[in-house]
Design a protein around this motif. Structure first.
Motif, PDB file in Angstrom:
ATOM      1  N   UNK A 153      40.705  16.891  21.452  1.00  0.00           N
ATOM      2  CA  UNK A 153      41.587  16.117  20.580  1.00  0.00           C
ATOM      3  C   UNK A 153      41.363  16.535  19.114  1.00  0.00           C
ATOM      4  N   UNK A 154      42.448  16.774  18.389  1.00  0.00           N
ATOM      5  CA  UNK A 154      42.291  17.104  16.965  1.00  0.00           C
ATOM      6  C   UNK A 154      42.103  15.836  16.144  1.00  0.00           C
ATOM      7  N   UNK A 155      41.278  15.902  15.148  1.00  0.00           N
ATOM      8  CA  UNK A 155      41.098  14.750  14.262  1.00  0.00           C
ATOM      9  C   UNK A 155      40.502  15.228  12.935  1.00  0.00           C
ATOM     10  N   UNK A 156      40.703  14.435  11.894  1.00  0.00           N
ATOM     11  CA  UNK A 156      40.155  14.798  10.584  1.00  0.00           C
ATOM     12  C   UNK A 156      38.666  14.450  10.530  1.00  0.00           C
ATOM     13  N   UNK A 157      37.947  15.067   9.620  1.00  0.00           N
ATOM     14  CA  UNK A 157      36.524  14.759   9.460  1.00  0.00           C
ATOM     15  C   UNK A 157      36.138  14.926   7.998  1.00  0.00           C
ATOM     16  N   UNK A 158      34.986  14.396   7.667  1.00  0.00           N
ATOM     17  CA  UNK A 158      34.367  14.650   6.365  1.00  0.00           C
ATOM     18  C   UNK A 158      32.885  14.862   6.579  1.00  0.00           C
ATOM     19  N   UNK A 159      32.234  15.549   5.647  1.00  0.00           N
ATOM     20  CA  UNK A 159      30.790  15.761   5.764  1.00  0.00           C
ATOM     21  C   UNK A 159      30.072  15.026   4.643  1.00  0.00           C
ATOM     22  N   UNK A 160      28.934  14.433   4.937  1.00  0.00           N
ATOM     23  CA  UNK A 160      28.018  13.910   3.920  1.00  0.00           C
ATOM     24  C   UNK A 160      26.611  14.262   4.379  1.00  0.00           C
ATOM     25  N   UNK A 161      25.898  15.017   3.549  1.00  0.00           N
ATOM     26  CA  UNK A 161      24.547  15.471   3.912  1.00  0.00           C
ATOM     27  C   UNK A 161      24.573  16.136   5.296  1.00  0.00           C
ATOM     28  N   UNK A 162      23.744  15.681   6.210  1.00  0.00           N
ATOM     29  CA  UNK A 162      23.645  16.380   7.496  1.00  0.00           C
ATOM     30  C   UNK A 162      24.497  15.764   8.597  1.00  0.00           C
TER      31      UNK A 162
END
Lengths: 206, 206
Positions: free
Chosen positions: A42-51
């Protein structure tokens, strides 16, 4: 170890810098998990914070409900960067960068951590937008499920090269080269005539 | 049935026309399969011919060797088409179109069918290139594994809408709108000074 790049090992990268750069250079991923013994992607948006990377969805979403139980997931981020056109069909290729992450998602439940995660998520897509828009209220927060995945078992794969042709094809009169692929933002379709906000201006310039 | 779109059902589409249009509008997918009890998601290029999509890879590739045994796969194609910027963070969204296919891959072995499949694959990415470049010879064909997946259990999901905001936020002085996302080809990086071929000229104009 799941993440060893087996084919063309010179294209494999395992250092944090490369992996985080690719993660920060994109904003959506494909999440793979096993549901009733078959694979689902399934495609979905993401964001990163630290690890960590964060994904979110409605509390009613089947994927989110599946994943919050701690199922194993494989999250893949891909950016195609060029078509490589050779003299032989065989040597046609693509330039790209991708990251594959394995692990188990964790449910982000506390209000403060959830807000931090959603801000990281938003900043990863349109930096600065979080500070412009109305933040989520308690009801909206409750309706939003946030999951995090630790960036632990990860590998990157990059092809960023020119054309390789066989010597035997050198004399063929066939154009070869690399066609770069870019993602571009078009003119915003306005929903109102208010002044375009800084975050959007920045995005258009990037 | 695996392919029912559960969330926001109005976004689900099951007709051939919509599904094939989205498939023909992209050129790479994410292939999910189960390997040693965990999910794996790998990006790869594809092409469509009639009711099949084709992927290919080296005969030595782990993914290809896995898939040719008839493992269940989930193949997902996604194109992000816009950022939807609302007054509240909660109503931020993305426009996109995606297709999810389920099934088992079949190994394309005969030389003629393999050539047809590779041509379809190539035409799906850069139309016309197949007729310009040197076709694969027997050794190259042998080194290339081609798999096909019948488009049988498939669903599409599309969001292509404007901004939805809550009435309560109407008076907020926050710009809203949709930022379209396009994939664009840059100026080719030439590997030789031959005349740019027709297929490349067409691609740049598209």
């Amino acid at each position: 170890m799941k993440t060893k790049v087996k084919r063309v090992p010179k294209r494999g990268h395992y250092d944090k810098e490369t992996i985080y750069r690719i993660l920060d250079n994109s904003y959506y991923c494909h999440v793979g998990f096993i549901h009733e013994n078959y694979p689902v992607v399934i495609p979905t948006a993401y964001g990163r914070l630290n690890d960590y990377i964060f994904i979110h969805g409605s509390s009613a979403s089947r994927m989110m409900k599946n994943l919050q139980t701690g199922l194993e997931v494989c999250v893949t981020i891909t950016k195609m960067t060029g078509f490589v056109m050779a003299k032989s069909m065989f040597h046609h290729s693509m330039n790209y960068e991708s990251v594959v992450l394995f692990g188990r998602a964790e449910w982000v439940q506390g209000k403060d951590e959830k807000l931090l995660a959603l801000k990281a998520f938003s900043d990863g897509i349109v930096p600065g937008r979080w500070n412009e828009a109305r933040p989520p209220n308690d009801k909206e927060l409750k309706g939003t499920m946030v999951l995090k995945l630790k960036i632990e078992e990860a590998s990157a794969k990059i092809r960023d090269e020119g054309v390789k042709d066989d010597a035997i094809d050198a004399a063929l009169d066939i154009w070869t080269g690399v066609i770069p692929i870019h993602e571009q933002f078009g003119e915003p379709i306005l929903a109102n005539d208010l002044k375009i906000s800084d975050s959007v201006m920045q995005l258009m310039k990037a």
